[in-house]
Each structure stands twice: as C-alpha cells, then as structure tokens.
Design a protein around this motif. Structure first.
Motif, PDB file in Angstrom:
ATOM      1  N   SER A  47       5.679 -23.007-129.296  1.00 20.86           N
ATOM      2  CA  SER A  47       5.259 -22.203-130.429  1.00 20.86           C
ATOM      3  C   SER A  47       5.538 -23.138-131.683  1.00 20.86           C
ATOM      4  O   SER A  47       4.541 -23.336-132.587  1.00 20.86           O
ATOM      5  N   MET A  48       6.554 -23.902-131.620  1.00 24.52           N
ATOM      6  CA  MET A  48       6.781 -24.778-132.831  1.00 24.52           C
ATOM      7  C   MET A  48       6.017 -25.976-132.816  1.00 24.52           C
ATOM      8  O   MET A  48       5.304 -26.237-133.904  1.00 24.52           O
ATOM      9  N   ARG A  49       5.433 -26.403-131.860  1.00 25.60           N
ATOM     10  CA  ARG A  49       4.635 -27.648-131.815  1.00 25.60           C
ATOM     11  C   ARG A  49       3.128 -27.164-132.207  1.00 25.60           C
ATOM     12  O   ARG A  49       2.579 -27.999-133.166  1.00 25.60           O
ATOM     13  N   ARG A  50       2.635 -26.087-131.852  1.00 30.97           N
ATOM     14  CA  ARG A  50       1.515 -25.510-132.323  1.00 30.97           C
ATOM     15  C   ARG A  50       1.475 -25.213-133.956  1.00 30.97           C
ATOM     16  O   ARG A  50       0.634 -25.553-134.699  1.00 30.97           O
ATOM     17  N   GLU A  51       2.640 -24.739-134.369  1.00 29.35           N
ATOM     18  CA  GLU A  51       2.590 -24.607-136.134  1.00 29.35           C
ATOM     19  C   GLU A  51       2.920 -25.841-136.666  1.00 29.35           C
ATOM     20  O   GLU A  51       2.192 -26.240-137.756  1.00 29.35           O
ATOM     21  N   MET A  52       3.486 -26.705-135.890  1.00 28.77           N
ATOM     22  CA  MET A  52       3.785 -27.966-136.747  1.00 28.77           C
ATOM     23  C   MET A  52       2.340 -28.755-136.714  1.00 28.77           C
ATOM     24  O   MET A  52       2.126 -29.530-137.593  1.00 28.77           O
ATOM     25  N   GLU A  53       1.357 -28.407-135.699  1.00 27.97           N
ATOM     26  CA  GLU A  53       0.127 -29.362-135.795  1.00 27.97           C
ATOM     27  C   GLU A  53      -0.754 -28.631-137.013  1.00 27.97           C
ATOM     28  O   GLU A  53      -1.198 -29.713-137.798  1.00 27.97           O
ATOM     29  N   ASN A  81       0.938 -30.237-140.187  1.00 32.71           N
ATOM     30  CA  ASN A  81       0.550 -31.639-140.340  1.00 32.71           C
ATOM     31  C   ASN A  81      -1.146 -31.874-140.811  1.00 32.71           C
ATOM     32  O   ASN A  81      -1.381 -32.686-141.587  1.00 32.71           O
ATOM     33  N   ALA A  82      -1.796 -31.065-139.999  1.00 35.52           N
ATOM     34  CA  ALA A  82      -3.334 -31.100-140.472  1.00 35.52           C
ATOM     35  C   ALA A  82      -3.397 -30.851-141.988  1.00 35.52           C
ATOM     36  O   ALA A  82      -4.200 -31.453-142.761  1.00 35.52           O
ATOM     37  N   GLY A  83      -2.514 -29.712-142.373  1.00 35.82           N
ATOM     38  CA  GLY A  83      -2.598 -29.297-143.837  1.00 35.82           C
ATOM     39  C   GLY A  83      -2.150 -30.346-144.754  1.00 35.82           C
ATOM     40  O   GLY A  83      -2.709 -30.812-145.973  1.00 35.82           O
ATOM     41  N   LEU A  84      -1.217 -31.316-144.401  1.00 40.54           N
ATOM     42  CA  LEU A  84      -0.510 -32.187-145.257  1.00 40.54           C
ATOM     43  C   LEU A  84      -1.560 -33.550-145.218  1.00 40.54           C
ATOM     44  O   LEU A  84      -1.503 -34.096-146.261  1.00 40.54           O
ATOM     45  N   ARG A  85      -2.252 -33.898-144.058  1.00 40.50           N
ATOM     46  CA  ARG A  85      -3.163 -34.802-144.320  1.00 40.50           C
ATOM     47  C   ARG A  85      -4.520 -34.622-144.932  1.00 40.50           C
ATOM     48  O   ARG A  85      -4.898 -35.436-145.933  1.00 40.50           O
ATOM     49  N   LYS A  86      -4.677 -33.421-145.168  1.00 42.50           N
ATOM     50  CA  LYS A  86      -5.795 -32.706-146.039  1.00 42.50           C
ATOM     51  C   LYS A  86      -5.483 -32.867-147.382  1.00 42.50           C
ATOM     52  O   LYS A  86      -6.186 -33.225-148.386  1.00 42.50           O
ATOM     53  N   ALA A  87      -4.110 -32.475-147.499  1.00 40.15           N
ATOM     54  CA  ALA A  87      -3.791 -32.483-149.160  1.00 40.15           C
ATOM     55  C   ALA A  87      -3.498 -33.816-149.600  1.00 40.15           C
ATOM     56  O   ALA A  87      -3.812 -34.230-150.803  1.00 40.15           O
ATOM     57  N   GLY A 142      -5.660 -38.617-153.279  1.00 43.00           N
ATOM     58  CA  GLY A 142      -6.033 -40.015-153.184  1.00 43.00           C
ATOM     59  C   GLY A 142      -4.942 -40.703-152.325  1.00 43.00           C
ATOM     60  O   GLY A 142      -4.912 -41.987-152.710  1.00 43.00           O
ATOM     61  N   LEU A 143      -4.292 -40.283-151.446  1.00 42.06           N
ATOM     62  CA  LEU A 143      -2.973 -41.031-150.842  1.00 42.06           C
ATOM     63  C   LEU A 143      -3.474 -41.064-149.354  1.00 42.06           C
ATOM     64  O   LEU A 143      -4.246 -40.218-148.693  1.00 42.06           O
ATOM     65  N   PRO A 144      -3.218 -41.854-148.517  1.00 42.04           N
ATOM     66  CA  PRO A 144      -3.424 -42.299-147.211  1.00 42.04           C
ATOM     67  C   PRO A 144      -2.853 -41.054-146.246  1.00 42.04           C
ATOM     68  O   PRO A 144      -2.097 -40.470-146.681  1.00 42.04           O
ATOM     69  N   GLU A 145      -3.580 -40.676-145.239  1.00 40.74           N
ATOM     70  CA  GLU A 145      -3.198 -39.530-144.486  1.00 40.74           C
ATOM     71  C   GLU A 145      -1.934 -39.873-143.912  1.00 40.74           C
ATOM     72  O   GLU A 145      -1.057 -39.074-143.339  1.00 40.74           O
ATOM     73  N   ASP A 146      -1.542 -41.239-143.476  1.00 38.69           N
ATOM     74  CA  ASP A 146      -0.187 -41.331-142.801  1.00 38.69           C
ATOM     75  C   ASP A 146       0.878 -41.903-144.092  1.00 38.69           C
ATOM     76  O   ASP A 146       1.942 -42.384-143.557  1.00 38.69           O
ATOM     77  N   TYR A 147       0.778 -41.327-144.954  1.00 43.15           N
ATOM     78  CA  TYR A 147       1.610 -42.064-146.246  1.00 43.15           C
ATOM     79  C   TYR A 147       2.987 -41.292-146.205  1.00 43.15           C
ATOM     80  O   TYR A 147       3.852 -41.740-146.514  1.00 43.15           O
TER      81      TYR A 147
END
Length: 333
Positions: free
Chosen positions: A71-77, A80-86, A91-96
């Motif tokens: 459950s944690m892994r699904r929520e974490m994904e 993280n997807a939201g962080l990459r989009k934000a 204007g920052l790299p996805e892996d910043y």
C-alpha cells in the motif's frame, strides 16, 4: 614515500566530507524547490508522513507488514509522480530532489558488493591519485605500459649479434609487464636491469611500479642517491624512521640508477646491504636499475650485495643493449 594505509584513510575521510557536502546540496535543492512551489513542500511533507507512518504500522502489526508495504509503495508512486510534475512546472529537472552522489556506483561510500565489500573504482582511483602526488611516485601516472612506444628505439641490427634494439626492448617490455601482472607480495622475485644510459631501464622500472601500485600493492620508488641520503640521516641522527621502514616493508622497492650515488666510507655499502639483506630475508621483491654491469657491481659493493642482486633464483638479470634512445630520437618525434 608514504604509507598506503594512511593514504586509504585520507581517501575515506575525503569521501566522508563528500557525503556531508552531498547532504548540504540535497537540503539546498529542497529549500529552493519548496520556495518555488508550495505544492512541492506539501508533497514532500506528505511523503515523509507516509514513510514514518507506514513503518509504525508495520512494527505494530507484523502479520500485515507485506500488505502495508504494498500500500505504501502505491501511495509513494503517486506522490513521486506529483513531485515530478510540480518540479517541471517550476522549471526544475524531474530528478532535482533525488539523492546527490558524486559516484553513482558506490553512492560515495567507497565500497561496493554484498555481503563482501570491495573498494569501488572511485576509491581506488582516489588512492592512486594521492600516491602519485607523493615523492618517488610522481610521474608514474604518465610512465606506464600504455605509454610505452617501442618505435622510439632503432630497428637497425646489433653489431656482431642477432636482432635489433627495437625487438629487444619489445621483449623486455613483455617480460616486465608479465612480471607486474603476476606480482605477489612476499614472493621474493625481483629484477636487476643494467646497461648504459638512455636504453629504457628507468622507464620500464616505472612501468612495473605503476602496474603493481595500480593492482593494490605498496610500492616505493627511489633513486640510489636519495636512498643513501635517507639512510645516512637515519644512521647518524635517527631522522627518517618512517621512510626507512617504508623501504624495508613495502611490497615492491624500486631503486633507480644504482652506482650513481656518492660512496661514503663504511656508510654506502653497509646501508645498501641493510636494505637488500632485510628485504631478501623477508622475501620482499626489488627492482634495481644500474649502469654497472655485474662485474662492476661486485667490485663496487662487494660479494654480499652483488650476490643478492644477481642471484638467478631471486633476481632476473637483464642486460640492456643498443644506443642511447635520447640521441637517436629526433626533436620532432
């Protein structure tokens, strides 16, 4: 001359400092991203709460740990997807906000492998670079088998014997490279190379020293002049104990240009005998270059030293022949 263990400790200390810099950089990036976007700050806080909250639930209910983890892994994904989009949005790299490492292989720990840890290539290179900076080992990085150029030697036939200088130096190079590649500590086998100046003795000695050093063994490279100077200070004032200890105990001792050093009554011969005898008794290897032939070696240093440096059971004796390559080589070559 320097102790390899001390260099390793210094390299590991550098890695510890690098990890601290990594953490500082990670925090700086986090602060920058949060300042640019409140959404990023909220998602980072949510990710932290999910991680620690999930751990508490797993410890409280061990039987449900697998289900909680999934459950944690699904929520974490999703977070993280939201962080990459934000991050893209401001204007920052996805892996910043990913962990910062200088070496992605060992993550700046210096070691790789499980369960047996082995030095990472980055740690090996750092140790070598530090060793190359020290007296006696300077220049080895550029004097190695890869830099060896047999075409600098003439291919004109020897007088009164078969072969030519280029073919001869090629065989010498192969012998020395095989020796370096199969080198083992305390095997006791060494090389005595003699002949006139400019025939490639010192370069090949340095090639062997560099390869043996790169394979992880301790090496001391020293001119005969410097060796005698060090031993004289040690005998008369006790100065240089660590340097003498390095010469006695390193895996490979390389002495260059034996015979060029000044002779001091009851000092030069006794000092050299002490080094040579102690290393022979401990089965520690030596490479020696000299302009003295074997007969001159016996005349100058006596039977005890001459026998130890030319004993075929312990030393491979190579006589270098030909013309001074420095005179043969044209300025534009």
């Amino acid at each position: 001359m320097i102790n390899r263990e001390n260099v390793m400790r210094e390299a590991l200390s550098d890695l510890e400092a690098q990890r601290a810099r990594n953490m500082d950089e990670e925090q700086r990036r986090k602060d920058e991203a949060c300042e640019k976007s409140s959404d990023i700050a909220e998602l980072l806080q949510k990710r932290q709460q999910l991680f620690f909250g999930g751990m508490r639930r797993a410890f409280a209910a061990p039987a449900q740990a697998r289900e909680i983890s999934d459950s944690m892994r699904r929520e974490m994904e999703g977070i993280n997807a939201g962080l990459r989009k934000a991050l893209r949005g401001c204007g920052l790299p996805e892996d910043y906000l990913q962990p910062v490492y200088r070496c992605s292989i060992c993550k700046d720990t210096g070691y790789v492998g499980e369960p047996v840890h082995e030095p990472c290539i980055c740690l090996k290179r750092a140790v070598l670079n530090k060793l190359y900076e020290n007296e006696g080992l300077q220049g080895l990085e550029n004097e190695n088998f890869e830099m060896f150029n047999e075409n600098l030697f003439p291919d004109t036939p020897f007088e009164n014997m078969k072969g030519n200088q280029r073919a001869f130096i090629r065989r010498c190079r192969k012998f020395c490279e095989d020796y370096a590649d199969s080198f083992e500590a305390n095997a006791g086998k060494g090389i005595f190379m003699f002949g006139a100046s400019g025939l490639g003795k010192t370069f090949l000695m340095n090639c062997v020293a560099q390869r043996v050093l790169e394979r992880g063994y301790s090496v001391v490279v020293i001119s005969a002049y410097k060796l005698m100077e060090t031993m004289r200070k040690y005998q008369f004032s006790g100065e240089g104990v660590e340097q003498v200890q390095d010469m006695l105990t390193c895996d490979l001792l390389a002495i260059d240009d034996l015979g060029s050093e000044p002779m001091f009554r009851e000092v030069t011969t006794s000092a050299l005998y002490h080094i040579v005898s102690e290393r022979c008794n401990a089965n520690r290897s030596m490479i020696v270059t000299s302009n003295c032939d074997t007969e001159q070696l016996y005349e100058k240093y006596g039977d005890r030293i001459g026998a130890r440096l030319t004993n075929p059971s312990r030393m491979s004796v190579i006589q270098f022949m030909g013309v001074d390559v420095r005179r043969f080589t044209r300025p534009n070559e």
